[in-house]
Design a protein around this motif. Sequence first.
Motif, PDB file in Angstrom:
ATOM      1  N   ASP A  94      73.110  39.522  83.464  1.00 20.77           N
ATOM      2  CA  ASP A  94      72.035  39.701  84.443  1.00 20.77           C
ATOM      3  C   ASP A  94      72.165  38.699  85.575  1.00 20.77           C
ATOM      4  O   ASP A  94      71.908  39.022  86.744  1.00 20.77           O
ATOM      5  CB  ASP A  94      70.669  39.555  83.765  1.00 20.77           C
ATOM      6  N   ALA A  95      72.557  37.471  85.229  1.00 27.69           N
ATOM      7  CA  ALA A  95      72.722  36.441  86.257  1.00 27.69           C
ATOM      8  C   ALA A  95      73.856  36.795  87.207  1.00 27.69           C
ATOM      9  O   ALA A  95      73.759  36.573  88.415  1.00 27.69           O
ATOM     10  CB  ALA A  95      72.983  35.088  85.599  1.00 27.69           C
ATOM     11  N   VAL A  96      74.933  37.345  86.658  1.00 33.34           N
ATOM     12  CA  VAL A  96      76.071  37.745  87.491  1.00 33.34           C
ATOM     13  C   VAL A  96      75.640  38.820  88.481  1.00 33.34           C
ATOM     14  O   VAL A  96      75.919  38.727  89.688  1.00 33.34           O
ATOM     15  CB  VAL A  96      77.239  38.256  86.622  1.00 33.34           C
ATOM     16  N   GLU A  97      74.957  39.843  87.971  1.00 37.60           N
ATOM     17  CA  GLU A  97      74.515  40.919  88.859  1.00 37.60           C
ATOM     18  C   GLU A  97      73.516  40.411  89.888  1.00 37.60           C
ATOM     19  O   GLU A  97      73.498  40.875  91.036  1.00 37.60           O
ATOM     20  CB  GLU A  97      73.911  42.059  88.037  1.00 37.60           C
ATOM     21  N   HIS A  98      72.688  39.451  89.480  1.00 40.78           N
ATOM     22  CA  HIS A  98      71.727  38.856  90.415  1.00 40.78           C
ATOM     23  C   HIS A  98      72.466  38.122  91.519  1.00 40.78           C
ATOM     24  O   HIS A  98      72.131  38.254  92.711  1.00 40.78           O
ATOM     25  CB  HIS A  98      70.816  37.890  89.646  1.00 40.78           C
TER      26      HIS A  98
END
Length: 201
Positions: free
Chosen positions: A177-181
Amino acid sequence: MPRTTRRDRYHHGDLRAALIDTAMELIAEQGVQGFSLAEASRRLGVAVSAPYRHFADRDELLLAVGVRAGELLATTVSAEIGGDSHEARLVAVARGYVRFAARHRPLFEAMFGTLMPVGEPEFERATQPVKGVFHTAATALAGGDPVAAESLGLAVAAVAHGYAGLLHLGMLGEGDDAVEHAVARAEAATRALIAGRSALT
């Protein structure tokens, strides 16, 4: 079917590629400082003298790893390109840059340290697809003005590198999720830069 080992690959004449792969693994585990030709040889089950048939020394192998990293960056950016507009292509470079940093953190960090072979012909060849897209898109969006294109390009590069750094610091969260964010934020910031490019100096 029996599993193919690195040593099997060596006996089939692919020691050079196996050494690069093994060096990448060691860098991922221990960092560049923890890498040695002796350790790579041990993992491959070959004599410590074997790597010298393909590489003059440790630095030459690390350069080959840098070239491979450049190729991975180009592949990652290419996968992000989903539109023909210059804006979409410049955004794709920013997205791909951040995603590469997330997927290959040790290589990413090493590229901007001991692995960054600026001016090295093989590295330049490996990263040319990325640089070509980046330069063409920035120049077109700047109306052909080289100074404005450089300003826009530097700003986009700073945004992409900045979000990659924030991601590595854990400031955007953890996991996928952090990567996509981070990717989404880099995209939004790049689009904002493009929209306000006339204000860049």
